[in-house]
Design a protein around this motif. Structure first.
Motif, PDB file in Angstrom:
ATOM      1  N   GLY A 114     -46.744 -30.182  20.960  1.00 40.57           N
ATOM      2  CA  GLY A 114     -46.690 -30.363  19.516  1.00 40.57           C
ATOM      3  C   GLY A 114     -45.280 -30.370  18.954  1.00 40.57           C
ATOM      4  O   GLY A 114     -45.076 -30.085  17.773  1.00 40.57           O
ATOM      5  N   ILE A 115     -44.305 -30.719  19.776  1.00 42.18           N
ATOM      6  CA  ILE A 115     -42.921 -30.797  19.320  1.00 42.18           C
ATOM      7  C   ILE A 115     -42.733 -32.119  18.575  1.00 42.18           C
ATOM      8  O   ILE A 115     -42.958 -33.195  19.131  1.00 42.18           O
ATOM      9  CB  ILE A 115     -41.933 -30.714  20.506  1.00 42.18           C
ATOM     10  CG1 ILE A 115     -42.170 -29.436  21.330  1.00 42.18           C
ATOM     11  CG2 ILE A 115     -40.505 -30.806  20.013  1.00 42.18           C
ATOM     12  CD1 ILE A 115     -41.912 -28.166  20.585  1.00 42.18           C
ATOM     13  N   CYS A 116     -42.319 -32.031  17.325  1.00 36.45           N
ATOM     14  CA  CYS A 116     -42.193 -33.236  16.484  1.00 36.45           C
ATOM     15  C   CYS A 116     -40.866 -33.966  16.688  1.00 36.45           C
ATOM     16  O   CYS A 116     -40.722 -35.107  16.265  1.00 36.45           O
ATOM     17  CB  CYS A 116     -42.355 -32.869  15.012  1.00 36.45           C
ATOM     18  SG  CYS A 116     -43.989 -32.185  14.619  1.00 36.45           S
ATOM     19  N   LYS A 117     -39.901 -33.344  17.328  1.00 38.94           N
ATOM     20  CA  LYS A 117     -38.609 -33.985  17.563  1.00 38.94           C
ATOM     21  C   LYS A 117     -38.752 -35.083  18.619  1.00 38.94           C
ATOM     22  O   LYS A 117     -39.700 -35.087  19.406  1.00 38.94           O
ATOM     23  CB  LYS A 117     -37.595 -32.946  18.059  1.00 38.94           C
ATOM     24  CG  LYS A 117     -37.328 -31.817  17.084  1.00 38.94           C
ATOM     25  CD  LYS A 117     -36.419 -30.771  17.701  1.00 38.94           C
ATOM     26  CE  LYS A 117     -36.194 -29.599  16.755  1.00 38.94           C
ATOM     27  NZ  LYS A 117     -35.376 -28.534  17.374  1.00 38.94           N
ATOM     28  N   LYS A 118     -37.787 -36.003  18.598  1.00 37.27           N
ATOM     29  CA  LYS A 118     -37.747 -37.033  19.629  1.00 37.27           C
ATOM     30  C   LYS A 118     -37.127 -36.421  20.878  1.00 37.27           C
ATOM     31  O   LYS A 118     -35.928 -36.155  20.935  1.00 37.27           O
ATOM     32  CB  LYS A 118     -36.919 -38.228  19.144  1.00 37.27           C
ATOM     33  CG  LYS A 118     -36.957 -39.415  20.095  1.00 37.27           C
ATOM     34  CD  LYS A 118     -36.184 -40.599  19.512  1.00 37.27           C
ATOM     35  CE  LYS A 118     -36.229 -41.783  20.470  1.00 37.27           C
ATOM     36  NZ  LYS A 118     -35.466 -42.947  19.929  1.00 37.27           N
ATOM     37  N   VAL A 119     -37.956 -36.185  21.899  1.00 36.73           N
ATOM     38  CA  VAL A 119     -37.512 -35.459  23.087  1.00 36.73           C
ATOM     39  C   VAL A 119     -37.391 -36.412  24.271  1.00 36.73           C
ATOM     40  O   VAL A 119     -38.304 -37.180  24.568  1.00 36.73           O
ATOM     41  CB  VAL A 119     -38.494 -34.318  23.438  1.00 36.73           C
ATOM     42  CG1 VAL A 119     -38.038 -33.585  24.692  1.00 36.73           C
ATOM     43  CG2 VAL A 119     -38.615 -33.355  22.265  1.00 36.73           C
ATOM     44  N   SER A 120     -36.246 -36.370  24.934  1.00 35.19           N
ATOM     45  CA  SER A 120     -35.994 -37.141  26.145  1.00 35.19           C
ATOM     46  C   SER A 120     -35.346 -36.211  27.166  1.00 35.19           C
ATOM     47  O   SER A 120     -34.987 -35.074  26.832  1.00 35.19           O
ATOM     48  CB  SER A 120     -35.068 -38.318  25.841  1.00 35.19           C
ATOM     49  OG  SER A 120     -33.742 -37.854  25.619  1.00 35.19           O
ATOM     50  N   PRO A 121     -35.153 -36.650  28.409  1.00 31.70           N
ATOM     51  CA  PRO A 121     -34.444 -35.789  29.372  1.00 31.70           C
ATOM     52  C   PRO A 121     -33.075 -35.361  28.862  1.00 31.70           C
ATOM     53  O   PRO A 121     -32.625 -34.247  29.135  1.00 31.70           O
ATOM     54  CB  PRO A 121     -34.331 -36.695  30.607  1.00 31.70           C
ATOM     55  CG  PRO A 121     -35.501 -37.605  30.516  1.00 31.70           C
ATOM     56  CD  PRO A 121     -35.678 -37.869  29.056  1.00 31.70           C
ATOM     57  N   HIS A 122     -32.411 -36.238  28.091  1.00 32.76           N
ATOM     58  CA  HIS A 122     -31.081 -35.906  27.591  1.00 32.76           C
ATOM     59  C   HIS A 122     -31.116 -34.780  26.571  1.00 32.76           C
ATOM     60  O   HIS A 122     -30.115 -34.078  26.370  1.00 32.76           O
ATOM     61  CB  HIS A 122     -30.450 -37.158  26.969  1.00 32.76           C
ATOM     62  CG  HIS A 122     -29.006 -37.330  27.329  1.00 32.76           C
ATOM     63  ND1 HIS A 122     -28.572 -37.590  28.623  1.00 32.76           N
ATOM     64  CD2 HIS A 122     -27.876 -37.251  26.575  1.00 32.76           C
ATOM     65  CE1 HIS A 122     -27.252 -37.676  28.633  1.00 32.76           C
ATOM     66  NE2 HIS A 122     -26.807 -37.472  27.414  1.00 32.76           N
ATOM     67  N   THR A 123     -32.265 -34.580  25.926  1.00 29.52           N
ATOM     68  CA  THR A 123     -32.400 -33.502  24.950  1.00 29.52           C
ATOM     69  C   THR A 123     -32.155 -32.149  25.618  1.00 29.52           C
ATOM     70  O   THR A 123     -31.570 -31.241  25.012  1.00 29.52           O
ATOM     71  CB  THR A 123     -33.803 -33.520  24.314  1.00 29.52           C
ATOM     72  OG1 THR A 123     -34.093 -34.835  23.837  1.00 29.52           O
ATOM     73  CG2 THR A 123     -33.887 -32.545  23.152  1.00 29.52           C
ATOM     74  N   PHE A 124     -32.598 -32.007  26.861  1.00 26.46           N
ATOM     75  CA  PHE A 124     -32.407 -30.738  27.562  1.00 26.46           C
ATOM     76  C   PHE A 124     -30.938 -30.532  27.923  1.00 26.46           C
ATOM     77  O   PHE A 124     -30.441 -29.403  27.937  1.00 26.46           O
ATOM     78  CB  PHE A 124     -33.283 -30.700  28.821  1.00 26.46           C
ATOM     79  CG  PHE A 124     -34.751 -30.684  28.510  1.00 26.46           C
ATOM     80  CD1 PHE A 124     -35.402 -29.504  28.211  1.00 26.46           C
ATOM     81  CD2 PHE A 124     -35.474 -31.858  28.479  1.00 26.46           C
ATOM     82  CE1 PHE A 124     -36.752 -29.482  27.902  1.00 26.46           C
ATOM     83  CE2 PHE A 124     -36.829 -31.856  28.178  1.00 26.46           C
ATOM     84  CZ  PHE A 124     -37.465 -30.674  27.877  1.00 26.46           C
ATOM     85  N   ARG A 125     -30.229 -31.628  28.177  1.00 24.43           N
ATOM     86  CA  ARG A 125     -28.788 -31.552  28.428  1.00 24.43           C
ATOM     87  C   ARG A 125     -28.059 -31.104  27.165  1.00 24.43           C
ATOM     88  O   ARG A 125     -27.176 -30.242  27.213  1.00 24.43           O
ATOM     89  CB  ARG A 125     -28.303 -32.926  28.892  1.00 24.43           C
ATOM     90  CG  ARG A 125     -26.808 -33.050  29.176  1.00 24.43           C
ATOM     91  CD  ARG A 125     -26.560 -34.419  29.818  1.00 24.43           C
ATOM     92  NE  ARG A 125     -25.169 -34.824  29.769  1.00 24.43           N
ATOM     93  CZ  ARG A 125     -24.261 -34.502  30.694  1.00 24.43           C
ATOM     94  NH1 ARG A 125     -24.605 -33.724  31.708  1.00 24.43           N
ATOM     95  NH2 ARG A 125     -23.029 -34.948  30.599  1.00 24.43           N
ATOM     96  N   HIS A 126     -28.445 -31.681  26.019  1.00 28.07           N
ATOM     97  CA  HIS A 126     -27.856 -31.254  24.753  1.00 28.07           C
ATOM     98  C   HIS A 126     -28.146 -29.782  24.481  1.00 28.07           C
ATOM     99  O   HIS A 126     -27.278 -29.032  24.020  1.00 28.07           O
ATOM    100  CB  HIS A 126     -28.415 -32.086  23.597  1.00 28.07           C
ATOM    101  CG  HIS A 126     -28.051 -33.537  23.660  1.00 28.07           C
ATOM    102  ND1 HIS A 126     -26.819 -33.980  24.060  1.00 28.07           N
ATOM    103  CD2 HIS A 126     -28.769 -34.657  23.359  1.00 28.07           C
ATOM    104  CE1 HIS A 126     -26.787 -35.299  24.009  1.00 28.07           C
ATOM    105  NE2 HIS A 126     -27.951 -35.733  23.586  1.00 28.07           N
ATOM    106  N   SER A 127     -29.378 -29.379  24.765  1.00 25.04           N
ATOM    107  CA  SER A 127     -29.781 -27.992  24.504  1.00 25.04           C
ATOM    108  C   SER A 127     -29.019 -27.032  25.410  1.00 25.04           C
ATOM    109  O   SER A 127     -28.633 -25.931  24.984  1.00 25.04           O
ATOM    110  CB  SER A 127     -31.294 -27.845  24.716  1.00 25.04           C
ATOM    111  OG  SER A 127     -32.003 -28.755  23.897  1.00 25.04           O
ATOM    112  N   PHE A 128     -28.806 -27.430  26.649  1.00 27.23           N
ATOM    113  CA  PHE A 128     -28.020 -26.644  27.608  1.00 27.23           C
ATOM    114  C   PHE A 128     -26.618 -26.381  27.060  1.00 27.23           C
ATOM    115  O   PHE A 128     -26.135 -25.238  27.033  1.00 27.23           O
ATOM    116  CB  PHE A 128     -27.950 -27.424  28.932  1.00 27.23           C
ATOM    117  CG  PHE A 128     -26.929 -26.934  29.916  1.00 27.23           C
ATOM    118  CD1 PHE A 128     -27.197 -25.882  30.773  1.00 27.23           C
ATOM    119  CD2 PHE A 128     -25.680 -27.554  30.010  1.00 27.23           C
ATOM    120  CE1 PHE A 128     -26.252 -25.445  31.712  1.00 27.23           C
ATOM    121  CE2 PHE A 128     -24.738 -27.136  30.928  1.00 27.23           C
ATOM    122  CZ  PHE A 128     -25.021 -26.075  31.780  1.00 27.23           C
ATOM    123  N   ALA A 129     -25.962 -27.454  26.597  1.00 24.15           N
ATOM    124  CA  ALA A 129     -24.595 -27.320  26.088  1.00 24.15           C
ATOM    125  C   ALA A 129     -24.553 -26.482  24.818  1.00 24.15           C
ATOM    126  O   ALA A 129     -23.661 -25.640  24.634  1.00 24.15           O
ATOM    127  CB  ALA A 129     -24.008 -28.708  25.826  1.00 24.15           C
TER     128      ALA A 129
END
Length: 303
Positions: free
Chosen positions: A236-251
């Motif tokens: 139910g996450i409304c954001k546009k999530v891609s594999p790169h989103t996890f990279r952004h979140s990591f940083a």
């Protein structure tokens, strides 16, 4: 010179002289194919004979069809690189795109996920299925190590140095870097290796690849996008999530918890520190908290 021979030579130039990754090379060629299609419709079979007026017409036509400033800027960048290559090779005397300006692109902050949102995404994965164990491990690795999707699908067993808590990552331009890996992520990779991967019939030439599909072959980039998108939708996450989103979140989580930009730059494999600086975005409350805590005028009011 025809389009095919020009593309072959340009691709070799990007690989051998520029050292660009295969994905970047393909992006250049995709952009240039748009020009070739337009040129062939207007009976222009030789890229060395195209003039600046023709290029202005092409860019204008593309801009009418594509509203995205980012796509237009990328196309113009690809065109300039291509015609610059033809100049270097003495195939042309001028660059017909040189004076065409790219649209201004504002700073776009990347979407990020909070730790609780990532835990929510992981909780939706069905661990009763072998693919579930693999998919959880993929997300744990993306978030735990900040990898690009291309780096993830190419990760090898021989790249895992768990005793030293590092993995070796092959990034853009085949540049290698060592990325720290936590015991938490090591635990899930080990579970996947011992309970799922070890029972698969692995295709030849894939014996050293870490993450495999159900047929024992290497996962594609597209499959990782599907895995991530499906898990985010179920959560139910409304954001546009891609594999790169996890990279952004990591940083972002590293920066918020005090890591310095140089360390984050090395872990992400950014060539320039300016690329890493995009993660210095902070919300208004954080900025207010910082100034109230550290500025002497604010501290004086509190005393």
């Amino acid at each position: 010179m025809d389009w095919n021979s020009a593309f072959i030579d340009f691709n070799e130039y990007l690989l051998l002289e520029k050292g660009l990754s295969q994905n970047t090379q393909l992006a250049y060629i995709r952009d240039l194919n748009k020009l070739r299609i337009f040129a062939e419709l207007h009976n222009e079979s030789n890229p060395c004979l195209i003039d600046k007026f023709f290029m202005q017409d092409f860019v204008y036509d593309f801009a009418k069809k594509t509203k995205s400033d980012k796509s237009q800027a990328r196309l113009i960048s690809s065109l300039k690189a291509f015609f610059n290559f033809l100049q270097i090779e003495d195939r042309r005397e001028d660059n017909p795109v040189e004076l065409i300006e790219s649209p201004k692109i504002g700073l776009r902050l990347p979407d990020t996920l909070s730790h609780s949102e990532i835990e929510k995404i992981i909780s939706t994965i069905d661990l009763s299925m072998p693919e579930g164990t693999r998919n959880r491990t993929i997300i744990e690795t993306l978030y735990g190590c900040g990898l690009r999707v291309s780096e993830l699908v190419n990760l090898k067993l021989s790249d895992l140095f768990f005793e030293e808590n590092f993995i070796r990552v092959i990034g853009k331009g085949d540049k290698q870097r060592l990325v720290p890996i936590s015991d938490w992520t090591i635990k899930y990779i080990t579970i996947y290796k011992e309970t799922v991967r070890s029972h698969q019939n692995i295709k030849p030439k894939n014996e050293d690849i870490l993450f495999l599909n159900r047929r024992g072959g290497k996962l594609t980039r597209e499959m990782i996008f599907i895995i991530v998108k499906d898990a985010a939708e179920r959560a139910g996450i409304c954001k546009k999530v891609s594999p790169h989103t996890f990279r952004h979140s990591f940083a972002t989580v590293l920066l918020k918890n005090g890591a310095d930009l140089r360390s984050i730059q090395q872990m992400l494999g950014h060539e320039s520190i300016t690329t890493t600086e995009i993660y210095t975005h902070l919300d208004k409350q954080q900025l207010r908290d910082a100034i109230e805590k550290y500025h002497p005028f604010y501290r004086k009011n509190l005393e």
